[in-house]
Design an enzyme around this catalytic site. Structure first.
Site, PDB file in Angstrom:
ATOM      1  N   ILE A  30      15.883 161.962 114.610  1.00  0.00           N
ATOM      2  CA  ILE A  30      15.732 161.033 115.722  1.00  0.00           C
ATOM      3  C   ILE A  30      16.923 160.096 115.814  1.00  0.00           C
ATOM      4  O   ILE A  30      17.492 159.890 116.883  1.00  0.00           O
ATOM      5  CB  ILE A  30      14.433 160.211 115.566  1.00  0.00           C
ATOM      6  CG1 ILE A  30      13.208 161.137 115.635  1.00  0.00           C
ATOM      7  CG2 ILE A  30      14.348 159.126 116.623  1.00  0.00           C
ATOM      8  CD1 ILE A  30      11.909 160.431 115.319  1.00  0.00           C
ATOM      9  N   GLY A  34      22.961 152.713 109.173  1.00  0.00           N
ATOM     10  CA  GLY A  34      23.795 152.469 108.012  1.00  0.00           C
ATOM     11  C   GLY A  34      23.113 152.744 106.693  1.00  0.00           C
ATOM     12  O   GLY A  34      23.779 153.034 105.697  1.00  0.00           O
ATOM     13  N   LYS A  53      11.620 157.895 107.453  1.00  0.00           N
ATOM     14  CA  LYS A  53      12.938 157.273 107.253  1.00  0.00           C
ATOM     15  C   LYS A  53      13.415 157.625 105.854  1.00  0.00           C
ATOM     16  O   LYS A  53      12.792 157.251 104.858  1.00  0.00           O
ATOM     17  CB  LYS A  53      12.857 155.764 107.432  1.00  0.00           C
ATOM     18  CG  LYS A  53      14.155 155.041 107.088  1.00  0.00           C
ATOM     19  CD  LYS A  53      14.181 153.617 107.609  1.00  0.00           C
ATOM     20  CE  LYS A  53      14.494 153.589 109.078  1.00  0.00           C
ATOM     21  NZ  LYS A  53      14.833 152.233 109.568  1.00  0.00           N
ATOM     22  N   ASP A 147      16.153 141.768 109.362  1.00  0.00           N
ATOM     23  CA  ASP A 147      16.999 142.656 110.169  1.00  0.00           C
ATOM     24  C   ASP A 147      16.446 142.763 111.586  1.00  0.00           C
ATOM     25  O   ASP A 147      16.305 143.860 112.125  1.00  0.00           O
ATOM     26  CB  ASP A 147      17.112 144.033 109.518  1.00  0.00           C
ATOM     27  CG  ASP A 147      18.247 144.864 110.115  1.00  0.00           C
ATOM     28  OD1 ASP A 147      19.112 144.277 110.798  1.00  0.00           O
ATOM     29  OD2 ASP A 147      18.271 146.091 109.913  1.00  0.00           O
TER      30      ASP A 147
END
Length: 693
Positions: A30, A34, A53, A147
């Site tokens: 997808i 980083g 992930k 983040d």
């Protein structure tokens, strides 16, 4: 996690098809960032689609990191909130550390900003409310995101807003430096709070700062701090306030500016304590906007950041104490220093000698010599007895005779030291000539004429200095540099621009990699049929190849869906010419496979075709069988035959028989005449009438 509708299959990625921990089969990539790559995956146990992930190789090699990652993933999994991307599972498959999350079909806030910003304040707050609601839930649970950025705010196809990646940044950051000069910056630098840049530590107010930057970007369409390097952007976060958005978008209510200023205050103590407090402030601003209030001084004053009591004193204290926060007591008496150092002042510069202001402070050697003189001065005073007498008088006369000699000697030493200090601290230096914005060759000549050597740092991009001109020098113009010393030049490469690479015939993943290598951003895939580009490969880019873009410029990929299937249809009983015209317009070829007689299909129409329907690809052939109409047979003569013999003869010839009696029928039973007549041609199965007498 977002799934922007990718085509399954990524031949260039060895992770595709892998099953993690025997449960999660990775189907397609997808996105990639980083720290990790996100895949669409199938949970084989629960038969559901999820987002996985996968941390990049190296992050998961450290056992301590892996343990920390597990703890933070568990903390994130405890968050149950409608605006938080749910964390289902985490694992470590032979060193591959991964996180399993809810798959959100939709797009990111980054795409919304690109299409809609600058947007109306009410619309901006509408998008921020669910983000702050999610962060408030996390802050209550003791979890800081660290983040917050547009790419981590997902907007589902049904309009739901969800925040992703809770806890991940904290897990990674424990072993990394949050500085702009070393280590890894966890979090996109455009949204980093100053304390994260300087200290590497953050609390809930760092998330508030990021939301404030996000609000500025929604309102203006640009980020508040931009620079040519990550270091420049990080520096601005630490040293420059976020400007009021009304500078770019006039007529914004002052209380909207105040909301942004409060959230992005560089002093964290002036920001809202957490997301829940900021959410309350957003509700107040939203109500004022809904009521059409152009200016509300009371609301503006409430929202504007105010200095804490004594804050000004704290800020000014270092300057009052002598600068740079030095709290040491003053050693030198200024009057005495002036008297002692007066003979040591450097002489005026000779014509053609070094120019520029004198040093801000006395050279270190001069101050040391002054210390010696000051001590000698005090020692001489201390040596004088408190009471007189002959001995005292003789000693005094001796001291008076030695006094001038010692003073002369001290002055000589001081002058020598002062001269040396002047040489080492001033005279052997010259000022760095100003060569910034000069062409490289001219800058070299200028420095060489000043007796200086030239060295070069790596060239750098610049939006304002043309390529080939000097962008910066070290030392800076006007700074002191040793005579015959070296000045290092940084030459501009001009604006940082990248051409859209030629990615035709690459797979989509290979094309995305090529864009990342050019510092360009992949925006979206557009599927198109192609007769010559295989399915899953890139046909072209938007904008086209060799288009010059800024770093981060968006590029769309037009990806092949393979050859376009063309419908054949049903043409039985239709005209061959009509069939040929229509199908050839579609790109198919029509050929006549044969002709047949047909009692039911008119001559020239289609009896059958192959294939009988479905689809073909351009250039493929449809074969048709065309009708010749009914078959014509010669009618045999049966005149003079008996009735039964005539019937049998005509039926064997392929005709039906109808019997009529002549008007003068005399019951002889022979055929008098026939219609059609003997020798004529008639369609098979047609009727021949015989007249009997």
């Amino acid at each position: 996690m977002e799934a922007p509708g990718r085509v399954a299959g990524s031949p260039g990625d060895p992770m595709i098809g892998r099953v993690l921990e025997g449960r999660y089969r990775l189907l397609s990539r997808i996105a990639r960032g980083g720290m990790a790559t996100v895949y669409e995956a199938l949970d084989l146990r629960l038969d559901r689609t999820v987002a996985v992930k996968v941390m990049h190789p190296g992050l998961g090699d450290d056992d301590e990191f892996a343990a920390r990652f597990v703890r933070e993933a568990r903390a994130a999994a405890r968050l149950s909130h409608p605006h938080v991307v749910a964390v289902h599972d985490q694992g470590d498959d032979d060193g591959t550390v991964f996180l399993v999350m809810e798959l959100v079909q939709g797009h990111t806030l980054h795409e919304v900003i690109a299409k809609e910003a600058p947007m109306a304040p009410a619309r901006a707050l509408e998008l921020l409310e669910p983000v702050l609601s999610a962060l408030a839930s996390a802050h209550r649970a003791g979890l800081v995101h660290r983040d917050v950025k547009p790419a981590n705010v997902l907007i589902a196809d049904d309009g739901r807003v969800k925040v992703a990646d809770f806890g991940l940044a904290k897990a990674v950051s424990a072993d990394t430096q949050h500085t702009a000069t070393q280590g890894v910056l966890i979090g996109t630098v455009s949204y980093l709070a100053p304390e994260l840049v300087v200290e590497g530590r953050a609390d809930t107010r760092a998330d508030v700062y990021a939301v404030g930057v996000l609000l500025y970007e929604l309102l203006t369409g640009v980020k508040p701090h931009e620079g040519e390097t990550v270091i420049q952007v990080a520096y601005k976060h630490v040293h420059q306030d976020v400007p009021p958005p009304s500078q770019r978008v006039p007529h914004l209510p002052p209380y909207v500016d105040a909301l942004v200023a409060r959230a992005t205050a560089r002093d964290r103590t002036l920001r809202p304590a957490d997301a829940a407090v900021m959410l309350h402030q957003v509700h107040r601003v939203g109500s004022a906007l809904a009521d059409g209030v152009a200016d509300d001084p009371e609301l503006t004053e409430d929202l504007a950041p105010r200095l804490r009591a004594g804050h000004d004193d704290e800020v000014d204290a270092p300057a009052q104490r002598g600068g740079r926060g030095d709290t040491a007591p003053q050693v030198w008496d200024e009057g005495e220093m002036a008297t002692l150092l007066a003979p040591m002042a450097p002489p005026p510069a000779a014509p053609g000698g070094p120019t520029g202001p004198p040093p801000a402070h006395p050279p270190r050697q001069t101050r040391a010599e002054a210390t010696t003189l000051l001590r000698a001065h005090h020692d001489d005073r201390a040596a004088t007895p408190p009471h007189g007498g002959a001995g005292t008088a003789r000693a005094a006369r001796g001291r008076r005779r030695r006094g001038p000699l010692l003073l002369a000697l001290a002055l000589a030493v001081a002058l020598a030291a002062g001269g040396g200090a002047y040489w080492f601290g001033w005279a052997r230096y010259t000022s760095t000539p100003g060569v910034i914005l000069l062409p490289q060759a001219q800058a070299e000549r200028t420095l060489e004429q000043a007796g200086l050597e030239v060295a070069y740092d790596d060239p750098a991009f610049s939006e304002t200095v043309p390529a080939g001109q000097v962008l910066a020098t070290e030392p800076s113009p006007g700074d002191r540099v040793l005579s015959e010393g070296t000045v290092t030049l940084t030459v501009s490469q001009g604006p940082e621009r990248y051409e859209v690479p030629a990615v035709a015939r690459m797979t989509e993943d290979q094309a995305q990699d090529a864009l990342l290598e050019r510092k360009l951003s992949f925006d979206e895939s557009i599927e198109r049929f192609s007769e010559n580009v295989p399915e899953g490969q890139v046909i072209r880019t938007i904008p086209e190849i060799r288009t010059v873009l800024r770093p981060g410029g968006s590029v769309d990929l037009v990806v092949s869906k393979g050859r376009q299937p063309l419908r054949v249809g049903d043409w039985v009983g239709e005209s061959l010419e009509e069939m040929r015209s229509t199908l050839e317009d579609r790109g198919l070829v029509v050929e006549v496979a044969g002709e047949e007689f047909s009692d039911t299909v008119a001559e020239g129409d289609v009896i059958s075709h192959d294939p009988a329907g479905g689809t073909l690809f351009r250039g493929e052939t449809v074969e048709a069988v065309v009708s010749q109409g009914p078959e014509l047979l010669p009618v045999p003569s049966v005149v003079g035959f008996g009735v039964e013999a005539a019937r049998q003869t005509l039926q064997e010839a392929g005709f039906e028989v109808e019997i009529e009696r002549d008007d003068d029928f005399i019951s002889i039973g022979f055929v008098l005449r026939m219609d059609p007549g003997a020798g004529a041609e008639a369609p098979r199965g047609s009727t021949v009438t015989i007249v009997v007498v």
